[in-house]
Design a protein around this motif. Structure first.
Motif, PDB file in Angstrom:
ATOM      1  N   GLU A 355       0.712  -1.322   0.055  1.00 36.95           N
ATOM      2  CA  GLU A 355       0.022  -0.008   0.166  1.00 36.95           C
ATOM      3  C   GLU A 355       1.105   1.344  -0.054  1.00 36.95           C
ATOM      4  OE1 GLU A 355      -3.413   2.014   2.573  1.00 36.95           O
ATOM      5  OE2 GLU A 355      -2.283   0.429   3.436  1.00 36.95           O
ATOM      6  N   VAL A 356       0.534   2.058  -0.911  1.00 37.38           N
ATOM      7  CA  VAL A 356       1.103   3.396  -0.853  1.00 37.38           C
ATOM      8  C   VAL A 356       0.158   4.751  -1.287  1.00 37.38           C
ATOM      9  CG1 VAL A 356       2.844   4.943  -2.278  1.00 37.38           C
ATOM     10  CG2 VAL A 356       3.282   2.455  -2.085  1.00 37.38           C
ATOM     11  N   SER A 357       0.279   5.580  -0.426  1.00 37.55           N
ATOM     12  CA  SER A 357      -0.741   6.862  -0.402  1.00 37.55           C
ATOM     13  C   SER A 357       0.022   7.969  -0.632  1.00 37.55           C
ATOM     14  CB  SER A 357      -1.631   6.703   0.691  1.00 37.55           C
ATOM     15  OG  SER A 357      -2.525   7.676   0.686  1.00 37.55           O
ATOM     16  N   ALA A 358      -0.106   8.751  -1.484  1.00 35.85           N
ATOM     17  CA  ALA A 358       0.814  10.031  -1.837  1.00 35.85           C
ATOM     18  C   ALA A 358      -0.134  10.960  -2.506  1.00 35.85           C
ATOM     19  CB  ALA A 358       1.875   9.565  -2.652  1.00 35.85           C
ATOM     20  N   ALA A 359      -1.463  11.265  -2.148  1.00 33.42           N
ATOM     21  CA  ALA A 359      -2.379  12.037  -2.851  1.00 33.42           C
ATOM     22  C   ALA A 359      -2.085  13.361  -2.180  1.00 33.42           C
ATOM     23  CB  ALA A 359      -3.843  11.589  -2.430  1.00 33.42           C
ATOM     24  N   GLY A 360      -2.579  14.452  -2.917  1.00 37.41           N
ATOM     25  CA  GLY A 360      -2.475  15.645  -2.546  1.00 37.41           C
ATOM     26  C   GLY A 360      -1.074  16.528  -2.443  1.00 37.41           C
ATOM     27  N   ASN A 361      -0.052  16.023  -3.385  1.00 40.22           N
ATOM     28  CA  ASN A 361       1.160  16.568  -3.525  1.00 40.22           C
ATOM     29  C   ASN A 361       1.256  17.476  -4.868  1.00 40.22           C
ATOM     30  OD1 ASN A 361       3.157  15.398  -1.566  1.00 40.22           O
ATOM     31  ND2 ASN A 361       2.125  13.690  -1.858  1.00 40.22           N
ATOM     32  N   PRO A 362       2.088  18.472  -4.998  1.00 42.05           N
ATOM     33  CA  PRO A 362       2.119  19.187  -6.319  1.00 42.05           C
ATOM     34  C   PRO A 362       2.943  18.681  -7.066  1.00 42.05           C
ATOM     35  CG  PRO A 362       3.729  20.173  -4.510  1.00 42.05           C
ATOM     36  CD  PRO A 362       2.804  18.847  -3.878  1.00 42.05           C
ATOM     37  N   TYR A 363       2.389  17.800  -7.909  1.00 47.46           N
ATOM     38  CA  TYR A 363       3.108  16.928  -8.820  1.00 47.46           C
ATOM     39  C   TYR A 363       3.398  17.746 -10.161  1.00 47.46           C
ATOM     40  CZ  TYR A 363       2.394  12.850  -6.146  1.00 47.46           C
ATOM     41  OH  TYR A 363       2.238  11.988  -4.872  1.00 47.46           O
ATOM     42  N   ASN A 364       4.924  17.482 -10.320  1.00 43.84           N
ATOM     43  CA  ASN A 364       5.191  18.018 -11.673  1.00 43.84           C
ATOM     44  C   ASN A 364       5.074  17.009 -12.772  1.00 43.84           C
ATOM     45  OD1 ASN A 364       6.747  19.570 -13.631  1.00 43.84           O
ATOM     46  ND2 ASN A 364       8.708  19.234 -12.802  1.00 43.84           N
ATOM     47  N   CYS A 365       4.312  17.486 -13.767  1.00 42.80           N
ATOM     48  CA  CYS A 365       3.669  16.317 -14.731  1.00 42.80           C
ATOM     49  C   CYS A 365       4.650  16.402 -15.945  1.00 42.80           C
ATOM     50  CB  CYS A 365       2.249  16.480 -15.029  1.00 42.80           C
ATOM     51  SG  CYS A 365       1.332  16.014 -13.651  1.00 42.80           S
TER      52      CYS A 365
END
Length: 472
Positions: A355-365
């Protein structure tokens, strides 16, 4: 007789309108403001496993006579199915409580809870000296009573019972201290919850003195007035059986100049919402769950080989911690940090997690940034929040778009992985071509006629030979 005894056990004899209500499905019986006039409704509770008494003032019954029970009544109490009794919103004279508790030694009640109750005065507990009770779990929430300081003798007289108690919680009750002598009475206690009280740094060392709570495994000090990280550490050093420690919602300050060894037995450590901007080591080597969420951490660089769950949500992390430092890790939470990209080498290691949870980060797409997250999602370990809470923060033309929807192919995002085998193949072709030309030249030397170029064919071979360094 059963009705009269249960009524006495309930401590709810207020002259007011009320009765008992039995939920047969849940085996739960609620008695609200019982009086002598409506006490007959308590017969409904005989089949319940949980009985709750709500409301009443019991000062008028301080002199209520409590006589020794006859053998038939004792036998009857032993047949009742009640396992838990709850007292709520009551004014309870402590002297009356001391008398009535004797009855519970004849029952099978294992859990007792007092919620929003006030204990009046102080009582002598001599009547309970040497008395055993079946109650293993005792809970107090939002209660008021006389201070615990100076009451060591009262608790020692309850030693036969408290010495076998396994679970105790005293929450939201303005407790400021826990004397050493009281802790030594709880010889078998496994779990102690002191959350939402007023315990300060100076009150912990006496509370967990030598010989206090020798079997304690679970300790919650959540939301007290604790400020010293190392002071708490020194206070619990004598709890050699401690496995689960909750210090969340205290404002802790850690001083790098001091050091302390947490109990080596610790397996679960909750330091969430404690204001930490730095994680000081050493931590217990056998730690399996570490909760550091809701702090001000900018980096976490520790090595814990037994760690199975690492919770780092709501911090200021710019990058994920080195996963190779946690070979046993199964769950990683990094929601709401400042992480912009995931390196490809870290993604490969993350694929081994459950399980990995990493929502809500300012991702550089960028291509690589989006491709790494998409590859991680493809492993199936991105569960909660994916894809709706994984959005692009940059570049501008992708801002607000879901990371899942960013076009990112393997050829675009990991060109090294694609170009390496292509270059290798070309290199092999070049080597083979050069070898063939050498063989051809040797044949021409051996055969003069064959050595003369014929028209454009020989010229083209010469030109090709001259171009062979293109793959070097």
């Amino acid at each position: 007789m059963r009705v009269a005894v249960l009524l006495l056990l309930g401590l709810a004899l207020l002259e007011a309108e009320g009765r008992c209500f039995f939920n047969r499905t849940e085996e739960y019986c609620l008695c609200y403001r019982l009086s002598q006039d409506n006490a007959g409704s308590i017969i409904q509770c005989l089949a319940a496993s949980v009985v709750e008494f709500q409301g009443g003032e019991l000062e008028k019954y301080v002199d209520f006579p409590v006589r020794d029970l006859d053998p038939s009544t004792i036998d009857m109490l032993g047949t009742l199915e009640i396992k838990k009794i709850i007292f709520g919103d009551l004014l309870v004279p402590e002297v009356l409580l001391a008398r009535v508790l004797r009855f519970f030694s004849y029952t099978r009640v294992q859990e007792m809870a007092f919620e929003s109750c006030s204990f009046l005065g102080r009582s002598s507990w001599r009547e309970m000296a040497g008395q055993n009770l079946p109650i293993l779990s005792l809970h107090f929430h939002n209660v008021t009573s006389a201070p615990l300081t100076g009451r060591e003798q009262d608790f020692s007289e309850l030693g036969s019972w408290l010495g076998t108690l396994q679970e105790l919680s005293v929450t939201s009750s303005h407790v400021t201290s826990l004397p050493c002598g009281i802790g030594r009475v709880f010889r078998a206690l496994r779990s102690l919850d002191m959350a939402q009280n007023s315990l300060g740094d100076g009150s912990l060392m006496p509370a967990f003195c030598k010989g206090a709570f020798p079997q304690l495994q679970v300790l919650s000090l959540q939301e007290n007035n604790l400020t010293s990280y190392h002071g708490v550490c020194r206070s619990v050093q004598l709890l050699h059986e401690l496995q689960h420690l909750d210090l969340s919602q205290n404002k802790l300050v850690a001083s790098p100049s001091s050091s302390c060894q947490w109990p080596a037995s610790l397996r679960i450590f909750n330091l969430s919402n404690t204001g930490l901007d730095e994680l000081l080591t050493p931590l217990p080597p056998g730690l399996e769950v570490l909760d550091l969420s809701s702090n001000r951490l900018r980096a976490v660089d520790i090595s814990l080989r037994s760690l199975k769950a690492l919770l780092l949500s709501r911090n200021l992390l710019l990058a994920a911690p080195p996963i190779r430092n946690y070979p046993a890790l199964r769950s990683l939470h990094l929601d709401d940090n400042l992480i912009a990209e995931w390196p490809w080498d870290e993604v490969k290691l993350l694929g081994n997690l459950e399980e990995v949870s990493a929502a809500g980060n300012p991702y550089n797409c960028t291509c690589a940034g989006a491709g790494a997250l998409q590859a991680l999602a493809a492993t199936g370990c991105l569960k909660q929040g994916w894809p709706q809470h994984y959005a692009c923060h940059s570049p501008p033309h992708y801002q607000g778009m879901l990371v899942r929807d960013v076009p990112a192919s393997v050829l675009q995002c990991n060109r090294a992985a694609v170009l390496a085998p292509v270059c290798t193949a070309l290199g092999l072709l070049c080597v083979a071509g050069a070898g063939w030309l050498v063989m051809a030249r040797r044949r021409r030397v051996a055969s003069p006629k064959a050595a003369q170029p014929q028209g454009l064919h020989g010229q083209e071979l010469g030109e090709k030979a001259g171009r062979s360094p293109m793959c070097s």
